[in-house]
Motif scaffolding. Sequence first.
Motif, PDB file in Angstrom:
ATOM      1  N   ILE A 252     -53.593  -7.840 -10.711  1.00  0.00           N
ATOM      2  CA  ILE A 252     -52.219  -7.363 -10.858  1.00  0.00           C
ATOM      3  C   ILE A 252     -52.083  -6.256 -11.905  1.00  0.00           C
ATOM      4  O   ILE A 252     -51.260  -5.354 -11.749  1.00  0.00           O
ATOM      5  N   ALA A 253     -52.893  -6.299 -12.960  1.00  0.00           N
ATOM      6  CA  ALA A 253     -52.746  -5.337 -14.063  1.00  0.00           C
ATOM      7  C   ALA A 253     -52.798  -3.874 -13.622  1.00  0.00           C
ATOM      8  O   ALA A 253     -52.048  -3.042 -14.156  1.00  0.00           O
ATOM      9  N   PRO A 254     -53.660  -3.486 -12.643  1.00  0.00           N
ATOM     10  CA  PRO A 254     -53.705  -2.067 -12.253  1.00  0.00           C
ATOM     11  C   PRO A 254     -52.401  -1.514 -11.699  1.00  0.00           C
ATOM     12  O   PRO A 254     -52.258  -0.290 -11.585  1.00  0.00           O
ATOM     13  N   VAL A 255     -51.449  -2.385 -11.377  1.00  0.00           N
ATOM     14  CA  VAL A 255     -50.143  -1.899 -10.923  1.00  0.00           C
ATOM     15  C   VAL A 255     -49.510  -1.005 -11.994  1.00  0.00           C
ATOM     16  O   VAL A 255     -48.679  -0.141 -11.686  1.00  0.00           O
ATOM     17  N   ALA A 256     -49.916  -1.187 -13.249  1.00  0.00           N
ATOM     18  CA  ALA A 256     -49.396  -0.348 -14.335  1.00  0.00           C
ATOM     19  C   ALA A 256     -49.602   1.129 -14.034  1.00  0.00           C
ATOM     20  O   ALA A 256     -48.752   1.973 -14.373  1.00  0.00           O
ATOM     21  N   ILE A 257     -50.720   1.472 -13.397  1.00  0.00           N
ATOM     22  CA  ILE A 257     -50.995   2.870 -13.052  1.00  0.00           C
ATOM     23  C   ILE A 257     -49.933   3.392 -12.085  1.00  0.00           C
ATOM     24  O   ILE A 257     -49.455   4.528 -12.199  1.00  0.00           O
ATOM     25  N   ILE A 258     -49.563   2.545 -11.126  1.00  0.00           N
ATOM     26  CA  ILE A 258     -48.538   2.928 -10.155  1.00  0.00           C
ATOM     27  C   ILE A 258     -47.192   3.102 -10.844  1.00  0.00           C
ATOM     28  O   ILE A 258     -46.436   4.037 -10.559  1.00  0.00           O
ATOM     29  N   LEU A 259     -46.880   2.190 -11.777  1.00  0.00           N
ATOM     30  CA  LEU A 259     -45.608   2.266 -12.496  1.00  0.00           C
ATOM     31  C   LEU A 259     -45.518   3.540 -13.333  1.00  0.00           C
ATOM     32  O   LEU A 259     -44.445   4.143 -13.454  1.00  0.00           O
ATOM     33  N   VAL A 260     -46.652   3.953 -13.909  1.00  0.00           N
ATOM     34  CA  VAL A 260     -46.675   5.207 -14.677  1.00  0.00           C
ATOM     35  C   VAL A 260     -46.305   6.382 -13.771  1.00  0.00           C
ATOM     36  O   VAL A 260     -45.459   7.215 -14.125  1.00  0.00           O
ATOM     37  N   ALA A 261     -46.945   6.441 -12.599  1.00  0.00           N
ATOM     38  CA  ALA A 261     -46.659   7.532 -11.664  1.00  0.00           C
ATOM     39  C   ALA A 261     -45.198   7.507 -11.228  1.00  0.00           C
ATOM     40  O   ALA A 261     -44.528   8.546 -11.136  1.00  0.00           O
ATOM     41  N   GLU A 262     -44.692   6.296 -10.981  1.00  0.00           N
ATOM     42  CA  GLU A 262     -43.314   6.121 -10.535  1.00  0.00           C
ATOM     43  C   GLU A 262     -42.327   6.577 -11.622  1.00  0.00           C
ATOM     44  O   GLU A 262     -41.404   7.356 -11.374  1.00  0.00           O
ATOM     45  N   ASN A 263     -42.549   6.105 -12.841  1.00  0.00           N
ATOM     46  CA  ASN A 263     -41.651   6.417 -13.944  1.00  0.00           C
ATOM     47  C   ASN A 263     -41.715   7.900 -14.302  1.00  0.00           C
ATOM     48  O   ASN A 263     -40.700   8.523 -14.643  1.00  0.00           O
ATOM     49  N   LEU A 264     -42.919   8.461 -14.228  1.00  0.00           N
ATOM     50  CA  LEU A 264     -43.084   9.889 -14.501  1.00  0.00           C
ATOM     51  C   LEU A 264     -42.201  10.704 -13.569  1.00  0.00           C
ATOM     52  O   LEU A 264     -41.460  11.598 -13.996  1.00  0.00           O
TER      53      LEU A 264
END
Length: 431
Positions: A252-264
């Motif tokens: 689950i932790a790698p979802v952080a990468i997706i959240l970064v792209a989303e928030n950016l």
Amino acid sequence: MAQADGGGFLSRWTLKTGGVIAPDERLPWGQTVVLGLQHVVAMFGATVLAPLLMGFDPNVSILFSGIATLIFFFVTGGKVPSYLGSSFSFIAVVIAATAYAGSGPNGNIGVALGGIIAAGALYAMIGLVVMALGHKWIETLMPPVVTGAIVAVIGLNLAPIGVKGVSGSGFDTFIGLFTVVAVGLVAVAAPGLARRLPILLGGLIAYIVYAICTNGLGMGKPIDFSSVASAAWFGLPNFQTPVFEAGAMALIAPVAIILVAENLGHVKAIGVMTGRNLDPYLGRAFLGDGIATMISGAGGGTGMTTYAENMGVMAVTKIFSTLLFVVAALFAILLGFSPKFGALILTIPGPVIGGLSLVVFGLISATAGRIWVENRVDFSNARNLITVGVALTLGAGDLALKLGGFTLGGIGTATFGAIILYQILRERNAA
């Protein structure tokens, strides 16, 4: 583009009664309260749907969406207008980590919560690095071709879940497809701001039709309202305790990468809408979202992200005051303490949820196309074409990689595959 307000940690809001309302301006309090409630309505459909698809308690998720928004508000100093709600990026990995069957409460929710906290911690650390080093390295690591591929993978990976939700019977399929049509008609034909609420209003229409067909005409399983009648108006939500399991955390932790792209993408879009350069607050935005996700996971809530639905409302109204989101957050917290409200949400029929899933998962994938088009991604370039093609296949096929004692699911494999492959495939000068 104007610079973001830099005076003091928290904004000082100037009263303004008309026209475009900037993030550091506010309307009279009566209008602020009403418009804040509108933002609650805007986020409601998606923030409720995401926990239902993962077997989480929607009451808890609504409560933590309010708490998360307040955390984001204070960490960003009230400079970035945004509402935080349940992230759809977690759905596939949570289902994989918990072996969730697709309906009712998730009996293995603690394991998912541990993973959500791990994702939030990684996200917060990325925020701290951005605050120290700037954000340019993220744009180099994840250009639009890569972020678009990652977004598309999420929708494609979830597609089988949406199809399964409407495949129980012929009647279920009819209701699911009717839900899709209802959402689409609201999105393209509803008047005014109603057009910004297709998930909420389309789902409501489908709910009413299902009730008429079942409770009224006996065509399927009727909706049972007994739990709504017996539930209290106010009470404590059903909080849960996280369980920290290495395999689930790694999944689950790698979802952080997706959240970064989303928030950016969200922060940059808000910057364009407001005419202000919000890039200096990207690190704070990542940090605030990461902390909010950890706190949500610690109590039984979903992972959090900034919401496009609320950005849409801002684009329509031209009102960007960050105080609106404080009001919206307080309304959401109030709803979270109403068991009757939660019981009503749980009466939403499975085929309706399945139909909404088809729309939402499809929109996630389609968003990738929008990212590529708006950023003029050149697919005649072999580097771009191969990166996207491989990532989509890895994600849609749900290729899992076993690394030591844990397994990296399809979304994680596709995410890291896209990032790494894009960097490897740098063009070389011809000999």
